[in-house]
Structure formats: C-alpha cells, structure tokens
Design a protein around this motif. Structure first.
Motif, PDB file in Angstrom:
ATOM      1  N   VAL A  60     -17.696   7.000   3.235  1.00  0.00           N
ATOM      2  CA  VAL A  60     -16.770   8.092   3.712  1.00  0.00           C
ATOM      3  C   VAL A  60     -17.513   9.321   3.813  1.00  0.00           C
ATOM      4  CG1 VAL A  60     -14.359   8.533   4.225  1.00  0.00           C
ATOM      5  CG2 VAL A  60     -14.932   6.111   3.393  1.00  0.00           C
ATOM      6  N   ALA A  95      -9.945   8.649   9.951  1.00  0.00           N
ATOM      7  CA  ALA A  95     -11.101   8.367   9.727  1.00  0.00           C
ATOM      8  C   ALA A  95     -11.553   7.265  10.398  1.00  0.00           C
ATOM      9  CB  ALA A  95     -11.051   7.680   8.163  1.00  0.00           C
ATOM     10  N   PRO A 109      -7.299  10.329   0.104  1.00  0.00           N
ATOM     11  CA  PRO A 109      -6.052   9.983  -0.712  1.00  0.00           C
ATOM     12  C   PRO A 109      -6.260   8.467  -1.527  1.00  0.00           C
ATOM     13  CG  PRO A 109      -5.383  10.812   1.326  1.00  0.00           C
ATOM     14  CD  PRO A 109      -6.990  10.454   1.423  1.00  0.00           C
ATOM     15  N   ILE A 135      -8.350   3.468   8.029  1.00  0.00           N
ATOM     16  CA  ILE A 135      -9.597   3.396   8.898  1.00  0.00           C
ATOM     17  C   ILE A 135      -9.340   2.952  10.289  1.00  0.00           C
ATOM     18  CG2 ILE A 135     -11.956   3.104   9.128  1.00  0.00           C
ATOM     19  CD1 ILE A 135     -12.068   3.287   5.972  1.00  0.00           C
ATOM     20  N   ARG A 180     -16.474   8.864  -0.443  1.00  0.00           N
ATOM     21  CA  ARG A 180     -16.204   7.847  -1.158  1.00  0.00           C
ATOM     22  C   ARG A 180     -17.585   7.396  -1.127  1.00  0.00           C
ATOM     23  NH1 ARG A 180     -12.937   2.445   1.059  1.00  0.00           N
ATOM     24  NH2 ARG A 180     -14.363   2.483   2.903  1.00  0.00           N
ATOM     25  N   ASN A 195      -1.458   6.717   1.747  1.00  0.00           N
ATOM     26  CA  ASN A 195      -3.013   6.130   1.942  1.00  0.00           C
ATOM     27  C   ASN A 195      -3.471   5.948   3.330  1.00  0.00           C
ATOM     28  OD1 ASN A 195      -5.279   5.290   1.179  1.00  0.00           O
ATOM     29  ND2 ASN A 195      -4.803   3.744  -0.234  1.00  0.00           N
ATOM     30  N   ARG A 239       0.868  -1.296  -0.139  1.00  0.00           N
ATOM     31  CA  ARG A 239       0.041  -0.038  -0.033  1.00  0.00           C
ATOM     32  C   ARG A 239       0.872   1.322   0.006  1.00  0.00           C
ATOM     33  NH1 ARG A 239      -5.568   0.577   2.205  1.00  0.00           N
ATOM     34  NH2 ARG A 239      -5.760   2.768   2.935  1.00  0.00           N
TER      35      ARG A 239
HETATM   36  P1  AMP Z   1      -9.653   0.862   2.742  1.00  0.00           P
HETATM   37  O1  AMP Z   1      -8.056   1.013   2.513  1.00  0.00           O
HETATM   38  O2  AMP Z   1      -9.930   0.128   1.458  1.00  0.00           O
HETATM   39  O3  AMP Z   1      -9.775   0.443   3.915  1.00  0.00           O
HETATM   40  O4  AMP Z   1      -9.981   2.422   2.319  1.00  0.00           O
HETATM   41  C1  AMP Z   1      -9.740   3.290   3.213  1.00  0.00           C
HETATM   42  C2  AMP Z   1     -10.366   4.565   2.733  1.00  0.00           C
HETATM   43  O5  AMP Z   1     -10.397   5.448   3.617  1.00  0.00           O
HETATM   44  C3  AMP Z   1      -9.357   5.178   1.703  1.00  0.00           C
HETATM   45  O6  AMP Z   1     -10.055   5.495   0.415  1.00  0.00           O
HETATM   46  C4  AMP Z   1      -8.685   6.183   2.328  1.00  0.00           C
HETATM   47  O7  AMP Z   1      -8.257   7.314   1.626  1.00  0.00           O
HETATM   48  C5  AMP Z   1      -9.764   6.742   3.228  1.00  0.00           C
HETATM   49  N1  AMP Z   1      -9.350   7.598   4.541  1.00  0.00           N
HETATM   50  C6  AMP Z   1      -8.697   6.869   5.472  1.00  0.00           C
HETATM   51  N2  AMP Z   1      -8.325   8.134   6.298  1.00  0.00           N
HETATM   52  C7  AMP Z   1      -8.594   9.125   5.683  1.00  0.00           C
HETATM   53  C8  AMP Z   1      -8.498  10.532   6.254  1.00  0.00           C
HETATM   54  N3  AMP Z   1      -7.921  10.629   7.266  1.00  0.00           N
HETATM   55  N4  AMP Z   1      -9.040  11.259   5.282  1.00  0.00           N
HETATM   56  C9  AMP Z   1      -9.624  10.840   4.070  1.00  0.00           C
HETATM   57  N5  AMP Z   1      -9.799   9.795   3.691  1.00  0.00           N
HETATM   58  C10 AMP Z   1      -9.246   8.710   4.598  1.00  0.00           C
END
Ligand code: AMP
Ligand code: MG
Length: 300
Positions: free
Chosen positions: A176, A112, A217, A58, A188, A55, A51
């Motif tokens: 999201v 998040a 991101p 959560i 999202r 990025n 990864r």
């Molecule tokens: P995943 O990696 O499939 O769990 O997706 C997590 C999503 O949450 C990704 O699109 C990240 O960019 C988004 N995400 C996590 N933390 C943040 C944050 N602090 N601000 C904006 N988006 C976030």
C-alpha cells in the motif's frame, strides 16, 4: 456457503447484485467482496469479519476508468504507477470521490484502490458493473485466506459463496502506497518491493510510522494471528535449543516464505498445536513483507 467454480462468475455476480457477500480469489489473497455503492452489503462485511468500523476497505477496480469513479484529483504519478503495476499487487491511496459511501473509507477522505491481476476477480468486477470493495477474506485478526478452504473455515454459512480459484499466486497482500501525503510513502509492505516503486517514482520512499496521521488504520490492529503462539528464529541453533526445552505440542516449520506463510499459520491451529516454531533463513529475513507479517503474528 456455496462453492462456485471459475466458470460460475455470473452466479457470483447475481449474489452480489442481490446484496449477498461473495469471496473470490485475487493474485494476493482471497477477498470478501461487495459492490462499492451497496452500503448494506458493506456493513455486512464489517459484521461477518468482526472488523473494526474505523478500518477502511480497498476498492478493487476492473479497468483504469473506474479509478475516476472512486477518486478525485488523481495525480500524474498515479498513472505512472498504474502503467507499470496495474493489474497487480499494488494499492494506491488517493483522495476519495465524494459519491463513494463513507463507510468504505471508514470516514477518511481518502480511498485505497487497486486493480487485481486475476481473471476471476476482473471478470467478476466487470459483471457487477462497479468496483468491488474486498478486504481479505478472513475473520479480523486471523491469518489471511490463500485458498477457498480457509474462507470456508472462517465464514461457514455466514456468507453466500466463495469462488474457488485454487491457491493464490503470491499468498501475500498488496503493497500500500499513499499518494495523498506530502511525499509518497509506503503504508504497508506487501507483494511489490519498495525498490520497484522507487524506480518508477525516481525517488526514495519512506515507510509511514504506524501512529502517523494518514497512516493505514488497519496496520495498527492485531493481525495475521493464529491461536497458537508464534515463535520465529533466524538462528538454527537457538531454535534447536528452544525446541529441546519444550514439552508443549509444537508445529515446526523449517522453511517459510510469503507464499506459504498463511497456510502454515492455519495448519498449526488445525493440528491444535500450542506453538508454531518458524525458522527464517537469511534470504527470507530480508523479505520485509514476510517479516512484518511474522512479527505481527508473533505478537502476544
Ligand atoms: P485488508 O483489510 O486486509 O484488505 O487490508 C486493507 C488495508 O488497506 C488495511 O491496512 C487498511 O488500513 C488499508 N487502507 C484501506 N483504505 C485506506 C485508506 N483510505 N488510507 C490508508 N489505508 C487504507
Ligand atoms: Mg486483512
């Protein structure tokens, strides 16, 4: 990797407390978990998933009080949303607590968080005693995992364990929403439709543009993609004509929905097809989360 059953949460918790990675089911997709304050384990998540380090992850909380362990200056509308949608497939972006390691948020000042609506996930968080960060349990760029087999296929022995909770309830990631921006906005599309959020917030929600500051991101990356080319049709006749002219190995899906999406994409690859041809009926083409994932999966 060890495959654990739902009554083996304490073994999973021991792995996590020992710095090992464990994948677990949620109501959306499987997550690849590590305790939120275990920086080394979190680094390992980025490594095994391949990864991008920018990025963010959560944070999965087990009860509402843990929101205050990971976020600060929490606005009242967070509690309004939490009352209606927690536990459930809604992720909320808030201002990050300074004690949360910056690797979690990939250097952002926001965090998040969500509370999964799944007994196994909630029990695991409780047993570890702190929130778990858990990105989707798939190699970066690949379709998400909706069953333990998908996790095993992607990670083999590079993680310690997966808890097998069967096929996930939604098969689609969480929605999201950003509460740090001037106006709340969707980052999202996901399992909860924006209209349901608008009803609680009593105001219309916009979708953040992908290149906008403060947007998610992760959504900018190539995502949800099988190796096979994905071709999507909303017109049956056009799909028939397309297939007639092909000599390559096709995996044909006449009926897609968000529950089956990732399984279908993975099956196409398993059967070594060159193309996955998908028909989306009118109802499904209204499903923004499904169409968003299909569009990304189809990106070359
Ligand atoms: P995943 O990696 O499939 O769990 O997706 C997590 C999503 O949450 C990704 O699109 C990240 O960019 C988004 N995400 C996590 N933390 C943040 C944050 N602090 N601000 C904006 N988006 C976030
Ligand atoms: Mg993901």
């Amino acid at each position: 990797m060890v495959v654990l059953q739902r009554d083996e949460i304490s073994a999973a918790s021991t792995f996590l407390k020992g710095g090992k990675l464990v994948a677990f089911p949620t109501e959306t997709v499987y997550g690849l978990g590590a305790p939120i304050f275990y920086v080394r384990s979190i680094l390992e998540i980025f490594r095994v998933k391949k990864r991008a380090m920018d990025n963010p992850l959560i944070a999965h909380i087990g009860d509402l009080s843990q929101a205050e362990d990971v976020a600060v200056e929490i606005p009242p509308i967070f509690y309004l949303l939490a009352e209606k949608f927690f536990p459930g497939p809604l992720t909320v972006v808030l201002k990050k607590h300074p004690l949360v390691p910056s690797i979690v948020s990939a250097g952002l000042e926001t965090i998040a968080l969500r509370m999964p609506n799944h007994e196994i996930a909630l029990e695991l968080i409780k047993s570890v005693g702190q929130p778990l960060v858990a990105p989707s349990a798939n190699l970066s760029g690949r379709p998400s995992s909706t069953m333990a087999k998908h996790v095993i296929d992607d990670f083999g022995d590079s993680i310690a364990a997966v808890i097998d909770g069967g096929k996930t309830q939604y098969g689609m990631e969480s929605t999201v929403i950003n509460l740090v921006s001037k106006e709340p906005c969707i980052l999202r599309y996901g399992a909860i439709v924006p209209e349901a959020l608008e009803e609680v917030l009593q105001r219309p929600l916009v979708k953040a543009k992908e290149n906008e500051k403060g947007s998610s991101p992760g959504i900018c990356y190539k995502h949800y993609s099988p190796t096979a080319l994905v071709v999507v049709f909303t017109d049956r006749e056009k799909m028939r004509c397309y297939m007639e002219g092909r000599s390559s190995c096709l995996f044909v899906c006449e009926k897609i929905d968000s529950y089956n999406l990732y399984e279908i994409l993975r099956l196409g690859d398993e059967e070594k097809c060159e193309e996955i041809v998908i028909y989306c009926d009118e109802k499904n083409s209204q499903d923004r989360a499904l169409m968003d994932r299909l569009e990304r999966a189809a990106k070359k």
